[in-house]
Scaffold this motif. Structure first.
Motif, PDB file in Angstrom:
ATOM      1  N   ALA A  58     -22.769 -60.949  36.275  1.00  0.00           N
ATOM      2  CA  ALA A  58     -21.364 -61.149  36.634  1.00  0.00           C
ATOM      3  C   ALA A  58     -20.651 -59.807  36.771  1.00  0.00           C
ATOM      4  O   ALA A  58     -20.846 -58.899  35.969  1.00  0.00           O
ATOM      5  N   LYS A  59     -19.839 -59.721  37.798  1.00  0.00           N
ATOM      6  CA  LYS A  59     -19.036 -58.516  38.047  1.00  0.00           C
ATOM      7  C   LYS A  59     -17.598 -58.838  37.654  1.00  0.00           C
ATOM      8  O   LYS A  59     -17.093 -59.919  37.947  1.00  0.00           O
ATOM      9  N   TYR A  60     -16.941 -57.908  36.989  1.00  0.00           N
ATOM     10  CA  TYR A  60     -15.566 -58.149  36.567  1.00  0.00           C
ATOM     11  C   TYR A  60     -14.798 -56.844  36.492  1.00  0.00           C
ATOM     12  O   TYR A  60     -15.368 -55.759  36.463  1.00  0.00           O
ATOM     13  N   THR A  61     -13.487 -56.978  36.476  1.00  0.00           N
ATOM     14  CA  THR A  61     -12.573 -55.881  36.203  1.00  0.00           C
ATOM     15  C   THR A  61     -11.844 -56.234  34.928  1.00  0.00           C
ATOM     16  O   THR A  61     -11.442 -57.389  34.732  1.00  0.00           O
ATOM     17  N   GLN A  62     -11.680 -55.250  34.053  1.00  0.00           N
ATOM     18  CA  GLN A  62     -11.016 -55.477  32.778  1.00  0.00           C
ATOM     19  C   GLN A  62      -9.782 -54.592  32.685  1.00  0.00           C
ATOM     20  O   GLN A  62      -9.833 -53.409  32.985  1.00  0.00           O
ATOM     21  N   TYR A  63      -8.671 -55.199  32.290  1.00  0.00           N
ATOM     22  CA  TYR A  63      -7.440 -54.471  32.010  1.00  0.00           C
ATOM     23  C   TYR A  63      -7.206 -54.569  30.509  1.00  0.00           C
ATOM     24  O   TYR A  63      -6.895 -55.651  29.998  1.00  0.00           O
ATOM     25  N   ALA A  64      -7.372 -53.471  29.814  1.00  0.00           N
ATOM     26  CA  ALA A  64      -7.204 -53.460  28.359  1.00  0.00           C
ATOM     27  C   ALA A  64      -5.737 -53.246  28.003  1.00  0.00           C
ATOM     28  O   ALA A  64      -4.939 -52.785  28.826  1.00  0.00           O
ATOM     29  N   ASP A  65      -5.399 -53.578  26.786  1.00  0.00           N
ATOM     30  CA  ASP A  65      -4.071 -53.321  26.231  1.00  0.00           C
ATOM     31  C   ASP A  65      -2.943 -53.942  27.051  1.00  0.00           C
ATOM     32  O   ASP A  65      -1.942 -53.294  27.362  1.00  0.00           O
ATOM     33  N   ALA A  66      -3.097 -55.207  27.401  1.00  0.00           N
ATOM     34  CA  ALA A  66      -2.064 -55.929  28.141  1.00  0.00           C
ATOM     35  C   ALA A  66      -1.121 -56.611  27.155  1.00  0.00           C
ATOM     36  O   ALA A  66      -1.554 -57.361  26.288  1.00  0.00           O
ATOM     37  N   ALA A  67       0.158 -56.333  27.284  1.00  0.00           N
ATOM     38  CA  ALA A  67       1.159 -56.963  26.425  1.00  0.00           C
ATOM     39  C   ALA A  67       1.703 -58.201  27.116  1.00  0.00           C
ATOM     40  O   ALA A  67       1.762 -58.270  28.337  1.00  0.00           O
ATOM     41  N   GLY A  68       2.096 -59.192  26.303  1.00  0.00           N
ATOM     42  CA  GLY A  68       2.692 -60.374  26.892  1.00  0.00           C
ATOM     43  C   GLY A  68       2.958 -61.463  25.872  1.00  0.00           C
ATOM     44  O   GLY A  68       2.581 -61.370  24.709  1.00  0.00           O
ATOM     45  N   ARG A  69       3.609 -62.496  26.375  1.00  0.00           N
ATOM     46  CA  ARG A  69       3.932 -63.640  25.538  1.00  0.00           C
ATOM     47  C   ARG A  69       3.562 -64.897  26.304  1.00  0.00           C
ATOM     48  O   ARG A  69       3.995 -65.093  27.442  1.00  0.00           O
ATOM     49  N   GLY A  70       2.728 -65.717  25.707  1.00  0.00           N
ATOM     50  CA  GLY A  70       2.312 -66.962  26.331  1.00  0.00           C
ATOM     51  C   GLY A  70       2.571 -68.113  25.387  1.00  0.00           C
ATOM     52  O   GLY A  70       3.638 -68.204  24.778  1.00  0.00           O
ATOM     53  N   TYR A  71       1.563 -68.989  25.216  1.00  0.00           N
ATOM     54  CA  TYR A  71       1.723 -70.159  24.368  1.00  0.00           C
ATOM     55  C   TYR A  71       1.240 -69.941  22.941  1.00  0.00           C
ATOM     56  O   TYR A  71       1.364 -70.821  22.103  1.00  0.00           O
ATOM     57  N   SER A  72       0.658 -68.769  22.662  1.00  0.00           N
ATOM     58  CA  SER A  72       0.286 -68.419  21.289  1.00  0.00           C
ATOM     59  C   SER A  72       1.254 -67.330  20.820  1.00  0.00           C
ATOM     60  O   SER A  72       2.248 -67.051  21.484  1.00  0.00           O
ATOM     61  N   ALA A  73       0.968 -66.714  19.698  1.00  0.00           N
ATOM     62  CA  ALA A  73       1.837 -65.654  19.183  1.00  0.00           C
ATOM     63  C   ALA A  73       1.935 -64.514  20.200  1.00  0.00           C
ATOM     64  O   ALA A  73       0.954 -64.188  20.870  1.00  0.00           O
ATOM     65  N   PRO A  74       3.103 -63.904  20.332  1.00  0.00           N
ATOM     66  CA  PRO A  74       3.243 -62.782  21.267  1.00  0.00           C
ATOM     67  C   PRO A  74       2.259 -61.661  20.938  1.00  0.00           C
ATOM     68  O   PRO A  74       1.939 -61.420  19.776  1.00  0.00           O
ATOM     69  N   LYS A  75       1.787 -61.001  21.960  1.00  0.00           N
ATOM     70  CA  LYS A  75       0.879 -59.853  21.821  1.00  0.00           C
ATOM     71  C   LYS A  75       1.572 -58.680  22.512  1.00  0.00           C
ATOM     72  O   LYS A  75       1.452 -58.485  23.714  1.00  0.00           O
ATOM     73  N   LEU A  76       2.347 -57.920  21.747  1.00  0.00           N
ATOM     74  CA  LEU A  76       3.204 -56.898  22.338  1.00  0.00           C
ATOM     75  C   LEU A  76       2.851 -55.476  21.927  1.00  0.00           C
ATOM     76  O   LEU A  76       3.474 -54.526  22.398  1.00  0.00           O
ATOM     77  N   GLY A  77       1.914 -55.301  21.020  1.00  0.00           N
ATOM     78  CA  GLY A  77       1.540 -53.956  20.583  1.00  0.00           C
ATOM     79  C   GLY A  77       2.658 -53.245  19.835  1.00  0.00           C
ATOM     80  O   GLY A  77       2.700 -52.016  19.812  1.00  0.00           O
ATOM     81  N   SER A  78       3.537 -54.003  19.215  1.00  0.00           N
ATOM     82  CA  SER A  78       4.669 -53.409  18.496  1.00  0.00           C
ATOM     83  C   SER A  78       4.449 -53.550  16.990  1.00  0.00           C
ATOM     84  O   SER A  78       3.489 -54.182  16.542  1.00  0.00           O
ATOM     85  N   SER A  79       5.362 -53.011  16.215  1.00  0.00           N
ATOM     86  CA  SER A  79       5.230 -53.135  14.765  1.00  0.00           C
ATOM     87  C   SER A  79       5.455 -54.582  14.315  1.00  0.00           C
ATOM     88  O   SER A  79       4.911 -55.013  13.310  1.00  0.00           O
ATOM     89  N   VAL A  80       6.209 -55.333  15.076  1.00  0.00           N
ATOM     90  CA  VAL A  80       6.451 -56.738  14.742  1.00  0.00           C
ATOM     91  C   VAL A  80       5.317 -57.622  15.252  1.00  0.00           C
ATOM     92  O   VAL A  80       4.840 -58.506  14.545  1.00  0.00           O
ATOM     93  N   TRP A  81       4.886 -57.395  16.478  1.00  0.00           N
ATOM     94  CA  TRP A  81       3.799 -58.157  17.106  1.00  0.00           C
ATOM     95  C   TRP A  81       2.708 -57.155  17.507  1.00  0.00           C
ATOM     96  O   TRP A  81       2.653 -56.716  18.660  1.00  0.00           O
ATOM     97  N   PRO A  82       1.833 -56.764  16.566  1.00  0.00           N
ATOM     98  CA  PRO A  82       0.920 -55.643  16.807  1.00  0.00           C
ATOM     99  C   PRO A  82      -0.273 -55.925  17.730  1.00  0.00           C
ATOM    100  O   PRO A  82      -0.836 -54.977  18.285  1.00  0.00           O
ATOM    101  N   GLN A  83      -0.662 -57.165  17.903  1.00  0.00           N
ATOM    102  CA  GLN A  83      -1.834 -57.432  18.728  1.00  0.00           C
ATOM    103  C   GLN A  83      -1.539 -57.207  20.207  1.00  0.00           C
ATOM    104  O   GLN A  83      -0.381 -57.182  20.632  1.00  0.00           O
ATOM    105  N   LEU A  84      -2.621 -57.088  20.995  1.00  0.00           N
ATOM    106  CA  LEU A  84      -2.536 -56.974  22.448  1.00  0.00           C
ATOM    107  C   LEU A  84      -3.535 -57.920  23.086  1.00  0.00           C
ATOM    108  O   LEU A  84      -4.448 -58.415  22.429  1.00  0.00           O
ATOM    109  N   ASN A  85      -3.375 -58.155  24.354  1.00  0.00           N
ATOM    110  CA  ASN A  85      -4.302 -58.965  25.138  1.00  0.00           C
ATOM    111  C   ASN A  85      -5.219 -58.076  25.965  1.00  0.00           C
ATOM    112  O   ASN A  85      -4.965 -56.885  26.147  1.00  0.00           O
ATOM    113  N   THR A  86      -6.253 -58.684  26.484  1.00  0.00           N
ATOM    114  CA  THR A  86      -7.121 -58.090  27.487  1.00  0.00           C
ATOM    115  C   THR A  86      -7.150 -59.057  28.663  1.00  0.00           C
ATOM    116  O   THR A  86      -7.137 -60.271  28.470  1.00  0.00           O
ATOM    117  N   VAL A  87      -7.178 -58.516  29.873  1.00  0.00           N
ATOM    118  CA  VAL A  87      -7.238 -59.332  31.078  1.00  0.00           C
ATOM    119  C   VAL A  87      -8.560 -59.043  31.783  1.00  0.00           C
ATOM    120  O   VAL A  87      -8.924 -57.884  31.979  1.00  0.00           O
TER     121      VAL A  87
END
Length: 126
Positions: A58-87
């Motif tokens: 499989a061939k793919y492109t990965q975007y690391a450290d993506a911030a955002g808010r969806g239907y789970s806990a926000p992933k913002l890379g901040s002190s309040v919401w420290p996690q991040l997403n990957t795309v």
């Protein structure tokens, strides 16, 4: 001499093209499916392991450290919401897309509380 312009791709036939540098590009005619997966970095390694096992080519492109808010806990890379997403973005044939979707379904069962969005669409390469 349009084929010699930088970045120009001249159509040669249905499956062959010539890039601006004169090299040949081979493209297969297929039904292209685009999968866009947005997931918590916490499950990224499990996705890559599952993808390698199910679709090793499989061939793919990965975007690391993506911030955002969806239907789970926000992933913002901040002190309040420290996690991040990957795309991950994959463009593949329909059968390979179904294989990847099987990996996604397994992750959704295993990590029901983690964010994992998947979008599927038909695309055409131009």
């Amino acid at each position: 001499m349009a084929g010699k312009q930088a970045g120009f791709i001249a159509r040669a036939d249905a499956t062959n093209e010539t890039a601006g540098n004169g090299s040949r590009i081979r493209r297969r005619q297929m039904q292209n499916i685009r999968l866009e997966l947005i997931m918590s970095q916490a499950i990224e390694d499990d996705f890559l392991s599952g993808l390698e096992a199910a679709a090793p080519d499989a061939k793919y492109t990965q975007y690391a450290d993506a911030a955002g808010r969806g239907y789970s806990a926000p992933k913002l890379g901040s002190s309040v919401w420290p996690q991040l997403n990957t795309v991950f973005v994959l463009c593949c044939e329909a059968d390979e897309a179904e294989t990847v979707l099987g990996v996604v379904r397994g992750l959704r069962e295993r990590y029901a509380g983690e964010g994992l969005a998947c979008f599927k669409s038909e695309v055409a390469e131009v």
